[in-house]
Design a protein around this motif. Structure first.
Motif, PDB file in Angstrom:
ATOM      1  N   LYS A 133       5.023   2.218 -12.060  1.00 28.53           N
ATOM      2  CA  LYS A 133       5.487   0.977 -11.431  1.00 28.53           C
ATOM      3  C   LYS A 133       4.866   0.827 -10.043  1.00 28.53           C
ATOM      4  O   LYS A 133       4.438  -0.256  -9.643  1.00 28.53           O
ATOM      5  N   MET A 134       4.832   1.907  -9.324  1.00 27.20           N
ATOM      6  CA  MET A 134       4.254   1.920  -7.990  1.00 27.20           C
ATOM      7  C   MET A 134       2.785   1.491  -8.037  1.00 27.20           C
ATOM      8  O   MET A 134       2.326   0.660  -7.237  1.00 27.20           O
ATOM      9  N   GLU A 135       2.057   2.032  -8.991  1.00 23.72           N
ATOM     10  CA  GLU A 135       0.637   1.713  -9.122  1.00 23.72           C
ATOM     11  C   GLU A 135       0.418   0.265  -9.549  1.00 23.72           C
ATOM     12  O   GLU A 135      -0.505  -0.397  -9.064  1.00 23.72           O
ATOM     13  N   ARG A 136       1.268  -0.230 -10.441  1.00 22.99           N
ATOM     14  CA  ARG A 136       1.136  -1.637 -10.855  1.00 22.99           C
ATOM     15  C   ARG A 136       1.394  -2.574  -9.690  1.00 22.99           C
ATOM     16  O   ARG A 136       0.712  -3.598  -9.532  1.00 22.99           O
ATOM     17  N   LEU A 137       2.359  -2.228  -8.867  1.00 20.03           N
ATOM     18  CA  LEU A 137       2.646  -3.052  -7.687  1.00 20.03           C
ATOM     19  C   LEU A 137       1.469  -3.043  -6.724  1.00 20.03           C
ATOM     20  O   LEU A 137       1.099  -4.083  -6.173  1.00 20.03           O
ATOM     21  N   ALA A 138       0.860  -1.883  -6.538  1.00 22.15           N
ATOM     22  CA  ALA A 138      -0.311  -1.795  -5.659  1.00 22.15           C
ATOM     23  C   ALA A 138      -1.456  -2.653  -6.190  1.00 22.15           C
ATOM     24  O   ALA A 138      -2.130  -3.349  -5.422  1.00 22.15           O
ATOM     25  N   SER A 139      -1.660  -2.639  -7.499  1.00 24.83           N
ATOM     26  CA  SER A 139      -2.715  -3.458  -8.096  1.00 24.83           C
ATOM     27  C   SER A 139      -2.418  -4.940  -7.934  1.00 24.83           C
ATOM     28  O   SER A 139      -3.313  -5.749  -7.661  1.00 24.83           O
ATOM     29  N   ALA A 140      -1.149  -5.307  -8.090  1.00 25.55           N
ATOM     30  CA  ALA A 140      -0.761  -6.710  -7.895  1.00 25.55           C
ATOM     31  C   ALA A 140      -0.993  -7.144  -6.454  1.00 25.55           C
ATOM     32  O   ALA A 140      -1.410  -8.277  -6.193  1.00 25.55           O
TER      33      ALA A 140
END
Length: 317
Positions: A298-305
């Motif tokens: 989730k953390m990584e997806r947020l960073a990508s967003a």
């Protein structure tokens, strides 16, 4: 992660805190020429007639707290301390207000370096997490104490201030936000808590119950909602944040010393110490290692967003 910042990486040995809670960083001062320096992550302006020093974050990649941004901000803090706290009598130009804002379109700051966090968690690198977090809270503490100088500090939020970005804004004496800004602490969404000053500085503005609800719900608020709650001090119309600050300083010019004393009294009556910040942020780092793989993703997806968002914003500009 860019670790080129000697000032930031070695902050534990470079910082000296005196008995009055003033932040002293004498090793890296620029002297009087800081406005002529070339920075990659920030823009500076000194409006000498208004006695306001403006510092704007201006990141071209994901607008989170990186070591490079921290390095440059620390150099500005250092300059203010050297010229206006250590020997204010030698200062050529009077300084009363320090304002931190952002030139990133629609964004104040989106908080911690989530990709770095994810990498550290997967490697079980507690030391790296603590190093990053401690660097951040030392800067937070410097903001909250005005770098030991006889000034009033302000955060100007134009756009989103999330997670560590909101924590950063909370540390200043006065929080100014434009009406369309959104502010909040979403860390609970991936089962973490904001550990770099949120609890301590929110607690100066809200009750214990309100502070804990704020953190545990992870809700995003409008600037107007936070103004009504007493978290935002000055609510400005969109595009009028700078104007509102200049107007405020002119209207309150005669009471500057009394106003600064009130903010110092706030710190004395409800103190946030560097030891408190360091203990909480160490606890944050230890808690991060309990995250499960799903939380890290989730953390990584947020960073990508966040990266996609800044790309769209820069293209629009």
């Amino acid at each position: 992660m860019d670790l080129r910042s000697q000032a930031v990486n070695d902050i534990e040995t470079d910082l000296v805190v005196d008995g009055t809670d003033s932040l002293i960083i004498s090793q890296h001062g620029f002297g009087q020429d800081i406005l002529t320096q070339n920075f990659n992550e920030i823009d500076l302006r000194f409006d000498k007639s208004d006695e306001i020093f403006w510092c704007y974050m201006n990141q071209k990649s994901r607008p989170s707290y990186t070591y490079e941004l921290g390095d440059e901000i620390q150099l500005v803090q250092d300059w203010v301390h050297t010229n206006y706290a250590m020997d204010a009598g030698r200062a050529v130009d009077p300084l009363r207000y320090f304002v931190c804002g952002s030139h990133t379109p629609g964004i104040y700051n989106l908080g911690g370096d989530l990709k770095h966090f994810a990498d550290c968690i997967r490697r079980r690198d507690l030391g790296a997490l603590k190093k990053y977090a401690r660097t951040c809270v030392h800067m937070q503490y410097a903001n909250s104490t005005g770098f030991g100088a006889p000034i009033i500090t302000m955060a100007l939020v134009q756009g989103d201030a999330l997670g560590g970005g909101f924590e950063h804004a909370l540390a200043f004496d006065i929080l100014v936000a434009e009406r369309s800004a959104r502010l909040g602490l979403p860390e609970i969404l991936f089962n973490l808590f904001p550990g770099m000053g949120a609890y301590s500085y929110l607690r100066q503005r809200l009750s214990r119950r309100e502070t804990e609800k704020f953190i545990l719900e992870g809700k995003l608020f409008t600037a107007e909602e936070l103004y009504d709650m007493g978290v935002v001090d000055i609510l400005a119309e969109d595009g009028k944040g700078e104007e509102a600050i200049v107007e405020y300083t002119k209207e309150n010019k005669k009471r500057f010393h009394a106003e600064r004393a009130v903010y110092k009294a706030r710190r004395l009556s409800n103190p946030v110490t560097i030891d408190e910040l360091l203990e909480i942020t160490d606890m944050w780092a230890e808690t991060a290692l309990h995250l499960e793989e799903a939380d890290v993703r989730k953390m990584e997806r947020l960073a990508s967003a966040q990266e996609r968002r800044i790309e769209r914003s820069l293209k629009a500009v």
